[in-house]
Design a protein around this motif. Structure first.
Motif, mmCIF file in Angstrom:
data_model
loop_
_atom_site.group_PDB
_atom_site.id
_atom_site.type_symbol
_atom_site.label_atom_id
_atom_site.label_comp_id
_atom_site.label_asym_id
_atom_site.label_seq_id
_atom_site.Cartn_x
_atom_site.Cartn_y
_atom_site.Cartn_z
ATOM 1 N N TYR A 111 54.398 55.707 41.114
ATOM 2 C CA TYR A 111 55.681 55.494 41.775
ATOM 3 C C TYR A 111 55.488 55.482 43.280
ATOM 4 O O TYR A 111 54.709 56.269 43.814
ATOM 5 C CB TYR A 111 56.684 56.590 41.405
ATOM 6 C CG TYR A 111 57.205 56.475 39.998
ATOM 7 C CD1 TYR A 111 58.184 55.557 39.682
ATOM 8 C CD2 TYR A 111 56.709 57.296 38.992
ATOM 9 C CE1 TYR A 111 58.672 55.452 38.389
ATOM 10 C CE2 TYR A 111 57.191 57.200 37.690
ATOM 11 C CZ TYR A 111 58.177 56.269 37.400
ATOM 12 O OH TYR A 111 58.646 56.162 36.124
ATOM 13 N N THR A 120 53.145 58.520 37.216
ATOM 14 C CA THR A 120 53.099 57.076 36.972
ATOM 15 C C THR A 120 54.219 56.645 36.026
ATOM 16 O O THR A 120 54.747 57.453 35.261
ATOM 17 C CB THR A 120 51.752 56.660 36.355
ATOM 18 O OG1 THR A 120 51.578 57.351 35.112
ATOM 19 C CG2 THR A 120 50.595 56.981 37.281
ATOM 20 N N ASP A 121 54.523 55.361 36.072
ATOM 21 C CA ASP A 121 55.506 54.799 35.145
ATOM 22 C C ASP A 121 54.808 54.484 33.817
ATOM 23 O O ASP A 121 53.619 54.758 33.639
ATOM 24 C CB ASP A 121 56.203 53.582 35.749
ATOM 25 C CG ASP A 121 55.268 52.415 36.009
ATOM 26 O OD1 ASP A 121 54.130 52.390 35.479
ATOM 27 O OD2 ASP A 121 55.678 51.502 36.756
ATOM 28 N N GLU A 122 55.547 53.893 32.900
ATOM 29 C CA GLU A 122 55.003 53.620 31.560
ATOM 30 C C GLU A 122 53.849 52.616 31.581
ATOM 31 O O GLU A 122 53.063 52.547 30.641
ATOM 32 C CB GLU A 122 56.113 53.149 30.604
ATOM 33 C CG GLU A 122 56.846 51.909 31.049
ATOM 34 C CD GLU A 122 57.997 52.191 32.005
ATOM 35 O OE1 GLU A 122 58.538 51.221 32.556
ATOM 36 O OE2 GLU A 122 58.350 53.361 32.227
#
Length: 82
Positions: free
Chosen positions: A43, A36-38
């Motif tokens: 994604y 996952t992104d921040e």
């Protein structure tokens, strides 16, 4: 729901790999295994080459599944050309 194909980054046995998916495949995986992104969003890429390029540009090489290390056309160009 759309039947479009997309690609996600999956943590599999300590390596990041790429999985080809459709919406119904989401139920076959543990959500926590996706990178996952921040913001906590998983994604998602529209092409396999996009996912491969992203892996090679953003992940330490030792954590990339061997199948995808420098596997994209962009990465091959960068590897061989000046």
């Amino acid at each position: 729901m759309s039947n479009d194909i997309y690609y996600r980054i999956l943590d599999y046995k300590g390596k990041l790999t790429i999985v080809c998916m459709q919406w119904f495949d989401e139920y076959d995986y543990n959500e926590e295994d996706f990178l996952t992104d921040e913001d906590g969003d998983r994604y998602m890429f529209h092409t396999k080459n996009e996912a491969i390029d992203w892996l090679n540009e953003n992940v330490k090489e030792e954590y990339i599944d061997d199948e995808y290390k420098h596997a994209s056309p962009k990465s091959k160009r960068e590897k061989y050309l000046k």
